[in-house]
Design an enzyme around this catalytic site. Structure first.
Site, PDB file in Angstrom:
ATOM      1  N   CYS A  63      52.496   6.909 104.085  1.00 39.16           N
ATOM      2  CA  CYS A  63      51.194   7.543 103.898  1.00 39.16           C
ATOM      3  C   CYS A  63      50.116   6.616 104.446  1.00 39.16           C
ATOM      4  O   CYS A  63      50.139   5.405 104.174  1.00 39.16           O
ATOM      5  CB  CYS A  63      50.940   7.817 102.417  1.00 39.16           C
ATOM      6  SG  CYS A  63      49.370   8.640 102.100  1.00 39.16           S
ATOM      7  N   LEU A  64      49.198   7.191 105.200  1.00 39.41           N
ATOM      8  CA  LEU A  64      48.131   6.380 105.793  1.00 39.41           C
ATOM      9  C   LEU A  64      47.238   5.756 104.717  1.00 39.41           C
ATOM     10  O   LEU A  64      46.537   4.790 105.008  1.00 39.41           O
ATOM     11  CB  LEU A  64      47.299   7.242 106.750  1.00 39.41           C
ATOM     12  CG  LEU A  64      48.083   7.770 107.963  1.00 39.41           C
ATOM     13  CD1 LEU A  64      47.214   8.728 108.776  1.00 39.41           C
ATOM     14  CD2 LEU A  64      48.580   6.621 108.832  1.00 39.41           C
ATOM     15  N   HIS A 120      48.351  15.842  98.484  1.00 39.93           N
ATOM     16  CA  HIS A 120      47.075  15.112  98.546  1.00 39.93           C
ATOM     17  C   HIS A 120      45.932  15.968  97.989  1.00 39.93           C
ATOM     18  O   HIS A 120      45.028  15.456  97.324  1.00 39.93           O
ATOM     19  CB  HIS A 120      46.727  14.742  99.988  1.00 39.93           C
ATOM     20  CG  HIS A 120      47.327  13.451 100.467  1.00 39.93           C
ATOM     21  ND1 HIS A 120      47.077  12.236  99.866  1.00 39.93           N
ATOM     22  CD2 HIS A 120      48.139  13.179 101.518  1.00 39.93           C
ATOM     23  CE1 HIS A 120      47.719  11.273 100.527  1.00 39.93           C
ATOM     24  NE2 HIS A 120      48.384  11.821 101.536  1.00 39.93           N
ATOM     25  N   GLN A 154      41.729  12.028 102.098  1.00 38.08           N
ATOM     26  CA  GLN A 154      41.996  10.706 102.683  1.00 38.08           C
ATOM     27  C   GLN A 154      40.822  10.187 103.507  1.00 38.08           C
ATOM     28  O   GLN A 154      40.757   8.996 103.824  1.00 38.08           O
ATOM     29  CB  GLN A 154      43.260  10.748 103.567  1.00 38.08           C
ATOM     30  CG  GLN A 154      44.533  11.002 102.779  1.00 38.08           C
ATOM     31  CD  GLN A 154      45.743  10.996 103.681  1.00 38.08           C
ATOM     32  OE1 GLN A 154      46.065  12.004 104.316  1.00 38.08           O
ATOM     33  NE2 GLN A 154      46.417   9.852 103.779  1.00 38.08           N
ATOM     34  N   GLY A 206      50.087  13.678 109.796  1.00 38.03           N
ATOM     35  CA  GLY A 206      49.287  14.542 108.934  1.00 38.03           C
ATOM     36  C   GLY A 206      48.128  13.752 108.357  1.00 38.03           C
ATOM     37  O   GLY A 206      48.165  12.522 108.317  1.00 38.03           O
ATOM     38  N   HIS A 240      53.630  17.041 101.557  1.00 41.17           N
ATOM     39  CA  HIS A 240      52.908  15.773 101.346  1.00 41.17           C
ATOM     40  C   HIS A 240      51.394  16.005 101.434  1.00 41.17           C
ATOM     41  O   HIS A 240      50.633  15.482 100.611  1.00 41.17           O
ATOM     42  CB  HIS A 240      53.409  14.784 102.414  1.00 41.17           C
ATOM     43  CG  HIS A 240      52.750  13.450 102.467  1.00 41.17           C
ATOM     44  ND1 HIS A 240      53.428  12.261 102.268  1.00 41.17           N
ATOM     45  CD2 HIS A 240      51.466  13.091 102.732  1.00 41.17           C
ATOM     46  CE1 HIS A 240      52.581  11.243 102.386  1.00 41.17           C
ATOM     47  NE2 HIS A 240      51.380  11.707 102.687  1.00 41.17           N
ATOM     48  N   GLU A 241      50.967  16.812 102.401  1.00 40.80           N
ATOM     49  CA  GLU A 241      49.519  17.077 102.555  1.00 40.80           C
ATOM     50  C   GLU A 241      48.988  17.927 101.402  1.00 40.80           C
ATOM     51  O   GLU A 241      47.896  17.664 100.883  1.00 40.80           O
ATOM     52  CB  GLU A 241      49.230  17.754 103.896  1.00 40.80           C
ATOM     53  CG  GLU A 241      49.664  16.978 105.137  1.00 40.80           C
ATOM     54  CD  GLU A 241      49.314  15.505 105.114  1.00 40.80           C
ATOM     55  OE1 GLU A 241      48.311  15.124 104.484  1.00 40.80           O
ATOM     56  OE2 GLU A 241      50.065  14.714 105.700  1.00 40.80           O
TER      57      GLU A 241
HETATM   58  O1  GNR Z   1      52.168   9.850 109.078  1.00 43.00           O
HETATM   59  C1  GNR Z   1      52.758  10.302 108.094  1.00 43.00           C
HETATM   60  N1  GNR Z   1      54.123  10.390 108.112  1.00 43.00           N
HETATM   61  C2  GNR Z   1      54.859  11.103 107.182  1.00 43.00           C
HETATM   62  C3  GNR Z   1      56.225  10.926 107.162  1.00 43.00           C
HETATM   63  C4  GNR Z   1      57.012  11.629 106.255  1.00 43.00           C
HETATM   64  C5  GNR Z   1      56.426  12.510 105.381  1.00 43.00           C
HETATM   65  C6  GNR Z   1      55.049  12.687 105.373  1.00 43.00           C
HETATM   66  C7  GNR Z   1      54.271  11.984 106.273  1.00 43.00           C
HETATM   67  S1  GNR Z   1      52.536  12.242 106.287  1.00 43.00           S
HETATM   68  C8  GNR Z   1      52.003  10.696 106.891  1.00 43.00           C
HETATM   69  C9  GNR Z   1      50.481  10.699 107.130  1.00 43.00           C
HETATM   70  C10 GNR Z   1      49.762  10.900 105.822  1.00 43.00           C
HETATM   71  O2  GNR Z   1      49.513  10.018 105.040  1.00 43.00           O
HETATM   72  N2  GNR Z   1      49.401  12.123 105.523  1.00 43.00           N
HETATM   73  O3  GNR Z   1      48.765  12.381 104.367  1.00 43.00           O
HETATM   74 NI    NI Z   2      49.506  10.808 102.994  1.00 43.63          NI
END
Ligand code: GNR
Ligand code: NI
Length: 181
Positions: free
Chosen positions: A101-102, A147, A59, A54, A143-144
């Protein structure tokens, strides 16, 4: 003759503590549609290359409420574009899984969230859609959306765990930057 198969360029991924990662993004409106259309392929390219499942607009420095997601079931692309996503229902049942998270590279922690969510969003074609998500997809979509509200997965942890991760990230990035000199 231009190369029509040219790879879409990746975008730089912003890392904590960039202030935009803590800001609430604003809704995508009619006036933003062209900008979003241009960014979506670049965001997928950035996410696939990272690699991640995601990527939310803030980001990559864009304060608009959209994100891209692809869990690549069976290693096949299954891209989802979430514009103005909203959780309209969540299960009482919670689920805990390890998240990363990236924007916090190399950092992982168990995060507890609703196990299932129903999300309403606009897709890349402008159609209003609804999705029932569970498992990893539910965690990723939440999670997205976090953000887009300036919330990071570490904000779901105790202050102790959060500070541990933020200090470790700062140290690792400092070391990496020193090595690159
Ligand atoms: O790559 C990602 N892996 C992930 C694993 C578990 C729950 C959420 C994620 S999202 C993350 C990429 C990211 O930072 N998305 O904002
Ligand atoms: Ni993230």
């Amino acid at each position: 003759m231009p190369d029509m198969t040219a790879t879409v360029e990746s975008l730089p991924i912003l890392l904590v503590p960039e202030p935009i990662l803590k800001a609430r993004s604003r809704s995508v409106g009619a006036a933003d549609v062209e900008r979003v259309r241009g960014l979506v392929p670049r965001m997928f390219a950035t996410m696939y290359r990272a690699p991640g499942i995601g990527l939310a607009a803030p980001q990559v420095g864009v304060g608009l409420r959209f994100a891209v997601v692809d869990l690549m079931p069976d290693d096949k692309p299954a891209p989802i574009v979430l514009i103005n996503p909203e959780v309209i229902a969540r299960s009482d049942e919670q689920a805990t899984r390890e998240e990363g998270c990236l924007s916090l590279p190399g950092q992982y922690a168990d995060v507890t969230r609703p196990a299932r969510v129903t999300v309403r969003y606009t897709d890349a074609e402008g159609a209003r859609r609804q999705i029932d998500a569970e498992g990893l997809l539910a965690a990723c979509i939440q999670h997205e959306i976090d953000h887009l509200d300036g919330i990071l997965f570490v904000d779901h942890l105790s202050a102790l765990k959060r500070n541990m991760i933020l200090r470790r990230l700062a140290k690792e990035l400092r070391q990496k930057r020193a090595e690159a000199m």
